[in-house]
Design a protein around this motif. Structure first.
Motif, PDB file in Angstrom:
ATOM      1  N   LEU A 266       0.966  -1.037   0.058  1.00 21.96           N
ATOM      2  CA  LEU A 266      -0.182  -0.248   0.012  1.00 21.96           C
ATOM      3  C   LEU A 266       0.912   1.326   0.247  1.00 21.96           C
ATOM      4  CD1 LEU A 266      -2.610  -1.198   2.744  1.00 21.96           C
ATOM      5  CD2 LEU A 266      -2.835  -1.273   0.169  1.00 21.96           C
ATOM      6  N   GLY A 267       2.279   1.092   0.536  1.00 21.57           N
ATOM      7  CA  GLY A 267       3.086   2.223   0.388  1.00 21.57           C
ATOM      8  C   GLY A 267       4.530   1.709   0.973  1.00 21.57           C
ATOM      9  N   ALA A 268       5.293   2.638   0.501  1.00 26.95           N
ATOM     10  CA  ALA A 268       6.922   2.220   0.946  1.00 26.95           C
ATOM     11  C   ALA A 268       7.431   3.600   1.050  1.00 26.95           C
ATOM     12  CB  ALA A 268       7.213   1.167  -0.292  1.00 26.95           C
ATOM     13  N   LYS A 269       8.650   3.299   1.706  1.00 29.32           N
ATOM     14  CA  LYS A 269       9.435   4.636   1.799  1.00 29.32           C
ATOM     15  C   LYS A 269      10.524   4.079   2.674  1.00 29.32           C
ATOM     16  CE  LYS A 269       8.848   7.574   5.558  1.00 29.32           C
ATOM     17  NZ  LYS A 269       9.658   6.921   6.643  1.00 29.32           N
ATOM     18  N   LEU A 270      11.898   4.970   2.434  1.00 30.80           N
ATOM     19  CA  LEU A 270      12.899   4.735   3.137  1.00 30.80           C
ATOM     20  C   LEU A 270      12.846   4.787   4.628  1.00 30.80           C
ATOM     21  CD1 LEU A 270      14.916   7.419   4.211  1.00 30.80           C
ATOM     22  CD2 LEU A 270      14.865   7.654   1.796  1.00 30.80           C
ATOM     23  N   THR A 271      13.787   4.336   5.284  1.00 32.15           N
ATOM     24  CA  THR A 271      13.454   4.661   6.867  1.00 32.15           C
ATOM     25  C   THR A 271      14.908   5.090   7.571  1.00 32.15           C
ATOM     26  OG1 THR A 271      12.311   3.741   8.982  1.00 32.15           O
ATOM     27  CG2 THR A 271      13.502   2.114   7.536  1.00 32.15           C
ATOM     28  N   GLY A 272      14.829   5.930   8.244  1.00 35.75           N
ATOM     29  CA  GLY A 272      15.884   6.188   9.000  1.00 35.75           C
ATOM     30  C   GLY A 272      16.781   7.516   8.194  1.00 35.75           C
ATOM     31  N   ALA A 273      17.986   7.431   8.382  1.00 38.24           N
ATOM     32  CA  ALA A 273      18.819   8.251   7.659  1.00 38.24           C
ATOM     33  C   ALA A 273      18.806   8.461   6.187  1.00 38.24           C
ATOM     34  CB  ALA A 273      19.929   8.734   8.147  1.00 38.24           C
ATOM     35  N   GLY A 274      18.626   7.524   5.544  1.00 34.17           N
ATOM     36  CA  GLY A 274      18.918   7.125   4.083  1.00 34.17           C
ATOM     37  C   GLY A 274      20.090   7.167   3.743  1.00 34.17           C
ATOM     38  N   GLY A 275      20.217   7.400   2.244  1.00 32.23           N
ATOM     39  CA  GLY A 275      21.692   7.188   1.568  1.00 32.23           C
ATOM     40  C   GLY A 275      22.260   5.960   1.397  1.00 32.23           C
ATOM     41  N   GLY A 276      20.990   4.724   1.267  1.00 28.76           N
ATOM     42  CA  GLY A 276      21.398   3.314   1.430  1.00 28.76           C
ATOM     43  C   GLY A 276      20.443   3.013   2.486  1.00 28.76           C
ATOM     44  N   GLY A 277      20.944   1.867   3.136  1.00 24.38           N
ATOM     45  CA  GLY A 277      20.179   1.321   4.363  1.00 24.38           C
ATOM     46  C   GLY A 277      18.687   0.743   3.922  1.00 24.38           C
ATOM     47  N   CYS A 278      18.057   0.872   4.904  1.00 21.27           N
ATOM     48  CA  CYS A 278      16.680   0.244   4.713  1.00 21.27           C
ATOM     49  C   CYS A 278      15.409   0.927   4.498  1.00 21.27           C
ATOM     50  CB  CYS A 278      16.321  -0.224   6.393  1.00 21.27           C
ATOM     51  SG  CYS A 278      17.080  -1.658   6.811  1.00 21.27           S
ATOM     52  N   MET A 279      14.558   0.395   3.675  1.00 20.15           N
ATOM     53  CA  MET A 279      13.248   0.897   3.501  1.00 20.15           C
ATOM     54  C   MET A 279      12.139  -0.036   3.944  1.00 20.15           C
ATOM     55  SD  MET A 279      11.944  -1.331   0.992  1.00 20.15           S
ATOM     56  CE  MET A 279      10.543  -0.615   0.134  1.00 20.15           C
ATOM     57  N   PHE A 280      11.033   0.254   4.029  1.00 19.26           N
ATOM     58  CA  PHE A 280       9.937  -0.632   4.663  1.00 19.26           C
ATOM     59  C   PHE A 280       8.812  -0.402   3.407  1.00 19.26           C
ATOM     60  CE2 PHE A 280       6.864   1.426   7.257  1.00 19.26           C
ATOM     61  CZ  PHE A 280       7.452   2.670   7.324  1.00 19.26           C
ATOM     62  N   ALA A 281       7.964  -1.379   3.563  1.00 13.03           N
ATOM     63  CA  ALA A 281       6.845  -1.510   2.740  1.00 13.03           C
ATOM     64  C   ALA A 281       5.471  -1.978   3.599  1.00 13.03           C
ATOM     65  CB  ALA A 281       6.835  -2.327   1.757  1.00 13.03           C
ATOM     66  N   LEU A 282       4.441  -1.218   3.473  1.00 13.23           N
ATOM     67  CA  LEU A 282       3.372  -1.653   4.346  1.00 13.23           C
ATOM     68  C   LEU A 282       2.426  -2.664   3.460  1.00 13.23           C
ATOM     69  CD1 LEU A 282       1.366  -1.056   6.749  1.00 13.23           C
ATOM     70  CD2 LEU A 282       0.336   0.695   5.355  1.00 13.23           C
ATOM     71  N   ALA A 283       2.142  -3.760   3.891  1.00 13.49           N
ATOM     72  CA  ALA A 283       1.598  -4.801   3.158  1.00 13.49           C
ATOM     73  C   ALA A 283       0.687  -5.812   4.039  1.00 13.49           C
ATOM     74  CB  ALA A 283       2.454  -5.308   2.263  1.00 13.49           C
TER      75      ALA A 283
END
Ligand code: MEV
Length: 307
Positions: A266-283
């Motif tokens: 339903l949505g997805a975004k980077l999480t934390g400071a970004g520049g790489g690292g993690c993203m999360f998605a709502l499903a």
């Protein structure tokens, strides 16, 4: 020998990273996994960190006031607690390390909790907080404090920096999200500095973007309280776009977001400071499909329930 343990939660910033540094509210969830520390007498004073997901030793250091950030952080913990001698701290971290899920704050909280018990007298939470505030500033420069608040308490809350910071607990139905690391990330401090340069170069635009993130947070808070996941997902996409405009996304983060959305998130975004690292998605309905799509594209995705 005495063995003492302490724990700290990892975290997932649901909305509002970076803008939180500039005074806007953010929404964060403390995760049921993070870091566990074990303290025991050793041959020499040492701090070792093991990646609990791979079993690999991530780092092993001795305390050193002018050493690496980790050496300095360990020295600071011992100094604040007036501890000396061959104290060994062994930390296992169960979230991706240095990837936006709060591994450093979780490590510091776990180690500080275990060490404060080692002192042999009950210590107030404020002493653990003082230690973690110090180590987080060694790691990250001038952090908002959001990671440390999540690592200490868990739960989902709205956080606004300040003295004292404002923390409002939110009641949200447990929900399943899909998380993946997308690549190595530079330090949080350098990303926060980069956003600072964006503010210097475009003060009006940057502050309007921050205000928009604040509005996304306000609407997300209402949608989260109602369990209106469709709206939560749309707002995640908007928040990701605003983070893109701050310059903290990467092709890997954007690609993972697009793959997750195409697979039904339903949505997805980077999480934390970004520049790489993690993203999360709502499903909430189809986490398996999103995990599979990301894995097929080569990402090490996993599902986690925000409790
Ligand atoms: C890092 O987890 C979150 C940032 O907003 C930095 C901070 O709040 O200190 C990028």
């Amino acid at each position: 020998t005495r063995r003492l343990v302490g724990q700290g939660c990892g975290k997932l910033i649901l909305f509002g990273e970076h803008a939180v540094v500039w005074g806007q509210p953010a929404i964060v969830a403390g995760l049921p996994r993070g870091a566990t520390a074990l303290v025991r007498m050793a041959e020499k004073a040492s701090l070792s960190i093991v990646n609990g997901r791979t079993g690999a030793v991530h780092a092993e250091v001795e305390p050193k006031a002018d050493g690496s950030p980790l050496e300095q952080a360990y020295q600071a913990m011992l100094d604040i607690l007036e501890l000396e001698g061959p104290i060994g701290v062994h930390v296992t971290i169960d979230v991706p390390i240095g990837a936006g899920l709060g591994s450093s704050a979780a490590m510091s909280v776990a180690a500080a909790r275990a060490l404060t018990q080692f002192v042999g007298k009950p210590m107030a939470t404020t002493e653990v907080e003082a230690i973690v505030a110090r180590t987080e500033s060694i790691f990250h420069g001038n952090p908002s404090g959001i990671d440390q608040a999540a690592a200490l308490g868990g739960g989902i809350f709205q956080y606004t920096r300040g003295t004292p910071a404002s923390i409002e607990a939110l009641w949200v139905e447990p929900v399943s999200v899909v998380v993946t690391e997308t690549g190595p990330a530079p330090s949080t401090a350098s990303l926060v500095e980069g956003v600072g340069r964006f503010h210097d170069a475009h003060p009006k635009i940057a502050s309007r973007i921050d205000e928009l993130v604040g509005e996304v947070v306000a609407d997300a808070r209402t949608a989260l309280a109602k369990g209106d996941w469709g709206t939560v997902g749309e707002l995640m996409n908007v928040n990701h776009g605003l983070l893109v405009s701050m310059g903290v996304s990467t092709p890997g983060l954007d690609r993972a977001c697009h793959i997750a959305r195409a697979a039904g998130a339903l949505g997805a975004k980077l999480t934390g400071a970004g520049g790489g690292g993690c993203m999360f998605a709502l499903a909430p309905e189809s986490p398996d499909e999103v995990v599979r799509a990301l894995q097929e594209a080569g990402f090490d995705a996993f599902e986690i329930t925000i409790p």
